[in-house]
Every structure is written in C-alpha cells, then in structure tokens.
Design a protein around this motif. Sequence first.
Motif, PDB file in Angstrom:
ATOM      1  N   ILE A 263       0.852  -1.189   0.000  1.00 26.62           N
ATOM      2  CA  ILE A 263       0.000   0.000   0.000  1.00 26.62           C
ATOM      3  C   ILE A 263       0.887   1.239   0.000  1.00 26.62           C
ATOM      4  CG2 ILE A 263      -1.758   1.298   1.267  1.00 26.62           C
ATOM      5  CD1 ILE A 263      -2.632  -1.406   2.482  1.00 26.62           C
ATOM      6  N   LYS A 264       0.674   2.127  -0.974  1.00 24.56           N
ATOM      7  CA  LYS A 264       1.434   3.371  -1.057  1.00 24.56           C
ATOM      8  C   LYS A 264       0.954   4.344   0.010  1.00 24.56           C
ATOM      9  CE  LYS A 264       1.844   2.945  -6.066  1.00 24.56           C
ATOM     10  NZ  LYS A 264       1.473   3.554  -7.352  1.00 24.56           N
ATOM     11  N   VAL A 265       1.890   4.925   0.755  1.00 27.26           N
ATOM     12  CA  VAL A 265       1.539   5.896   1.797  1.00 27.26           C
ATOM     13  C   VAL A 265       2.406   7.138   1.640  1.00 27.26           C
ATOM     14  CG1 VAL A 265       0.810   4.072   3.382  1.00 27.26           C
ATOM     15  CG2 VAL A 265       3.133   4.962   3.547  1.00 27.26           C
ATOM     16  N   ASN A 266       1.898   8.270   2.127  1.00 25.05           N
ATOM     17  CA  ASN A 266       2.654   9.515   2.068  1.00 25.05           C
ATOM     18  C   ASN A 266       3.552   9.722   3.281  1.00 25.05           C
ATOM     19  OD1 ASN A 266       1.645  10.464  -0.443  1.00 25.05           O
ATOM     20  ND2 ASN A 266      -0.267  10.989   0.569  1.00 25.05           N
ATOM     21  N   HIS A 267       3.113   9.264   4.457  1.00 29.53           N
ATOM     22  CA  HIS A 267       3.871   9.457   5.701  1.00 29.53           C
ATOM     23  C   HIS A 267       3.878   8.146   6.465  1.00 29.53           C
ATOM     24  CE1 HIS A 267       3.801  13.730   4.879  1.00 29.53           C
ATOM     25  NE2 HIS A 267       2.494  13.636   4.692  1.00 29.53           N
ATOM     26  N   LEU A 268       5.030   7.483   6.470  1.00 28.08           N
ATOM     27  CA  LEU A 268       5.120   6.141   7.049  1.00 28.08           C
ATOM     28  C   LEU A 268       4.718   6.109   8.519  1.00 28.08           C
ATOM     29  CD1 LEU A 268       5.829   3.215   6.404  1.00 28.08           C
ATOM     30  CD2 LEU A 268       8.157   3.706   7.151  1.00 28.08           C
ATOM     31  N   GLU A 269       5.218   7.024   9.325  1.00 20.81           N
ATOM     32  CA  GLU A 269       4.913   6.992  10.757  1.00 20.81           C
ATOM     33  C   GLU A 269       3.418   7.163  11.023  1.00 20.81           C
ATOM     34  OE1 GLU A 269       7.679   8.385   9.506  1.00 20.81           O
ATOM     35  OE2 GLU A 269       9.092   7.015  10.484  1.00 20.81           O
ATOM     36  N   ARG A 270       2.786   8.080  10.301  1.00 20.80           N
ATOM     37  CA  ARG A 270       1.344   8.285  10.455  1.00 20.80           C
ATOM     38  C   ARG A 270       0.581   7.017  10.080  1.00 20.80           C
ATOM     39  NH1 ARG A 270      -0.934  12.580   6.594  1.00 20.80           N
ATOM     40  NH2 ARG A 270      -0.830  10.829   5.183  1.00 20.80           N
ATOM     41  N   SER A 271       0.966   6.391   8.982  1.00 29.41           N
ATOM     42  CA  SER A 271       0.296   5.175   8.541  1.00 29.41           C
ATOM     43  C   SER A 271       0.566   4.017   9.491  1.00 29.41           C
ATOM     44  CB  SER A 271       0.733   4.815   7.126  1.00 29.41           C
ATOM     45  OG  SER A 271       0.275   5.806   6.223  1.00 29.41           O
ATOM     46  N   LEU A 272       1.781   3.927  10.004  1.00 30.67           N
ATOM     47  CA  LEU A 272       2.087   2.885  10.991  1.00 30.67           C
ATOM     48  C   LEU A 272       1.175   3.010  12.208  1.00 30.67           C
ATOM     49  CD1 LEU A 272       5.974   2.702  10.959  1.00 30.67           C
ATOM     50  CD2 LEU A 272       4.386   0.819  10.491  1.00 30.67           C
ATOM     51  N   GLN A 273       1.030   4.221  12.701  1.00 30.83           N
ATOM     52  CA  GLN A 273       0.171   4.447  13.860  1.00 30.83           C
ATOM     53  C   GLN A 273      -1.264   4.008  13.550  1.00 30.83           C
ATOM     54  OE1 GLN A 273       0.170   8.479  15.316  1.00 30.83           O
ATOM     55  NE2 GLN A 273      -1.226   8.015  16.984  1.00 30.83           N
ATOM     56  N   PHE A 274      -1.764   4.386  12.388  1.00 30.71           N
ATOM     57  CA  PHE A 274      -3.125   4.024  12.001  1.00 30.71           C
ATOM     58  C   PHE A 274      -3.295   2.508  11.930  1.00 30.71           C
ATOM     59  CE2 PHE A 274      -6.164   2.712   8.788  1.00 30.71           C
ATOM     60  CZ  PHE A 274      -7.310   3.379   9.187  1.00 30.71           C
ATOM     61  N   TYR A 275      -2.428   1.836  11.181  1.00 32.34           N
ATOM     62  CA  TYR A 275      -2.593   0.392  10.988  1.00 32.34           C
ATOM     63  C   TYR A 275      -2.388  -0.397  12.289  1.00 32.34           C
ATOM     64  CZ  TYR A 275      -3.340   0.740   6.023  1.00 32.34           C
ATOM     65  OH  TYR A 275      -3.893   1.019   4.786  1.00 32.34           O
ATOM     66  N   GLN A 276      -1.595   0.145  13.206  1.00 35.23           N
ATOM     67  CA  GLN A 276      -1.418  -0.526  14.490  1.00 35.23           C
ATOM     68  C   GLN A 276      -2.593  -0.241  15.430  1.00 35.23           C
ATOM     69  OE1 GLN A 276       3.014  -0.798  15.782  1.00 35.23           O
ATOM     70  NE2 GLN A 276       2.852   1.012  14.461  1.00 35.23           N
ATOM     71  N   GLU A 277      -2.980   1.017  15.563  1.00 34.50           N
ATOM     72  CA  GLU A 277      -4.006   1.382  16.537  1.00 34.50           C
ATOM     73  C   GLU A 277      -5.426   1.110  16.051  1.00 34.50           C
ATOM     74  OE1 GLU A 277      -3.348   5.416  17.785  1.00 34.50           O
ATOM     75  OE2 GLU A 277      -1.332   4.960  18.546  1.00 34.50           O
ATOM     76  N   VAL A 278      -5.710   1.358  14.785  1.00 31.60           N
ATOM     77  CA  VAL A 278      -7.071   1.226  14.269  1.00 31.60           C
ATOM     78  C   VAL A 278      -7.340  -0.198  13.777  1.00 31.60           C
ATOM     79  CG1 VAL A 278      -8.724   2.074  12.549  1.00 31.60           C
ATOM     80  CG2 VAL A 278      -7.191   3.676  13.712  1.00 31.60           C
TER      81      VAL A 278
END
Length: 129
Positions: free
Chosen positions: A11-26
Amino acid sequence: MAVTKMEHVGIKVNHLERSLQFYQEVIGLTLQGILGQPGDEVRLAFLSFPGQTSVEIELIERAFEGLPQEGRVSHTAFTVDDIEEEHRRIAGLAIPELTGISELANGSRYFFFEGPDSEKLEFFQPAHS
C-alpha cells in the motif's frame, strides 16, 4: 509451480509513521520490521496480525506524484520457494513487464510482472526461506 502462499499487499503511503500508527491502533496490526531510514528514497514497513504472520501488509513510503485517492494498492505479492526458477518460468511465458530479480537489504529477493489487466504482481522469496 512453487508458489506457496500470498506474501503481502503493498500500500502506497505519504507518511510512514502516520500510517504505521493508524494500521497498528485502528486495524490492530503488529509491526514486523522497517527497511530504510527517514530521508531514504524508499522506506518499507511490514505489519501482520498478532499471532498470524503468514500474510503481511507492506506500507511503501516514497514520493508518489499524482497518486489518485483510489488505487493506492501498489501490488500483490506471493511467496515462492525458488526465485530464480520462478523468474525463468515467468520469462518463458512471455508475460509483460517482467523485471529483473532485486534484493532488499535483509536478503529477501523479488521481481514484478503484469497480470492480464495490467495489475502489478510480485513473486517474493523471503531471506529466511
């Protein structure tokens, strides 16, 4: 044929840390590892469900110009047990857009090719296999 399982979905993402937080927490995924450092041209993060690491989500951070809001799935990857043998087999089938075999920093090896509707597919041999 030696395709053994679905490997990951990229999955292409613009900001890795933001996406990491989302996929881990949500979503509840667990980080398996990150390849690359902040500022690198490409950074990859691999996540899976706790206790179930057979299929992963790969987050791909790089500059994606003109990336549409839909179609952010970059590719689908399948695990193979012999990357060279599978590359020869796909080449023999004259399948379009076959790349050469590349290697990640951790020793995993992969190549890409197109499916019948120009979808991007990857065969991936993990370093640990």
